[in-house]
Design a protein around this motif. Structure first.
Motif, PDB file in Angstrom:
ATOM      1  N   ASP A  58       0.913  -1.209   0.144  1.00 58.90           N
ATOM      2  CA  ASP A  58      -0.086  -0.145  -0.066  1.00 58.90           C
ATOM      3  C   ASP A  58       0.704   1.376   0.029  1.00 58.90           C
ATOM      4  O   ASP A  58       0.698   2.148  -0.711  1.00 58.90           O
ATOM      5  N   ARG A  72       3.136   1.551  -3.550  1.00 61.10           N
ATOM      6  CA  ARG A  72       2.647   1.168  -4.625  1.00 61.10           C
ATOM      7  C   ARG A  72       3.179   2.457  -5.792  1.00 61.10           C
ATOM      8  O   ARG A  72       3.612   2.080  -7.097  1.00 61.10           O
ATOM      9  N   HIS A  75      -4.168  -5.139  -7.610  1.00 63.21           N
ATOM     10  CA  HIS A  75      -3.236  -4.480  -6.884  1.00 63.21           C
ATOM     11  C   HIS A  75      -1.810  -5.204  -7.165  1.00 63.21           C
ATOM     12  O   HIS A  75      -1.001  -4.812  -6.273  1.00 63.21           O
TER      13      HIS A  75
END
Length: 137
Positions: A61, A64, A107
Motif C-alpha cells: 500500500d 505502490r 493491486h
C-alpha cells in the motif's frame, strides 16, 4: 482488429476466449501443474525483478507509486523491450490473457504491465509500444 487484453489468476480455470495465455510472474505458481495452467508463454523478462518484487511486498500500500515508477524503468531495458515486442505481436494475432498467482490481481504488477501494453499515460514514455516500433493502434 480490436486488441483484447485480459488479466486473471493463473489458478482460475482456462476459458475458451483467453486466447494466448501468458504467465507474467517470475516464479512458477505453487501447487499448479504446468499442464493444468495451459500457459502458452512465460516471458520472465517482463516481470518485476526479484529485488523489486520483494521490496514491494514489504509494504504494497505504501510503496505502490514508487513500485510503479521502478517497474516502468525496468521495462525500458533491452531484454524487457524484446519481451514486450513479443506480447505486442501476440496481441496483433488475437486475445491475450496475462496470468498471475497474485491473490489481488488489481493491486499486483499486472495492471502496470497492461498500462504499458495499452499505451496509457505514465506507462514508460513510449506510448506502450516497444522502442523497436510495435503495432499502431
Amino acid at each position: 482488429m480490436d486488441r483484447v487484453l485480459r488479466m486473471k489468476r493463473v489458478y482460475d480455470p482456462p476459458a475458451g476466449d483467453d486466447g494466448h495465455r501468458v504467465l507474467v510472474d517470475r516464479l512458477w505458481p505453487r501447487g499448479l501443474a504446468k499442464e493444468a495452467a495451459r500457459v502458452d508463454e512465460w516471458p520472465k523478462e517482463v516481470t518485476p525483478s526479484t529485488e523489486l518484487r520483494k521490496w514491494y511486498h514489504e509494504d504494497p500500500d505504501g510503496r505502490r507509486d514508487e513500485f510503479t515508477r521502478r517497474y516502468l524503468h525496468e521495462l525500458d531495458g533491452p531484454d524487457q523491450q524484446a519481451g514486450l515486442a513479443r506480447l505486442w505481436a501476440a496481441l496483433g494475432r488475437g486475445p491475450v490473457t496475462l496470468l498471475t498467482s497474485a491473490k489481488d490481481v488489481a493491486h499486483s504488477h499486472v495492471p502496470v504491465l497492461v498500462s504499458v501494453l495499452e499505451g496509457k499515460p505514465g506507462s514508460g514514455g513510449h506510448g506502450g509500444r516497444p522502442h523497436g516500433g510495435g503495432p499502431k493502434s
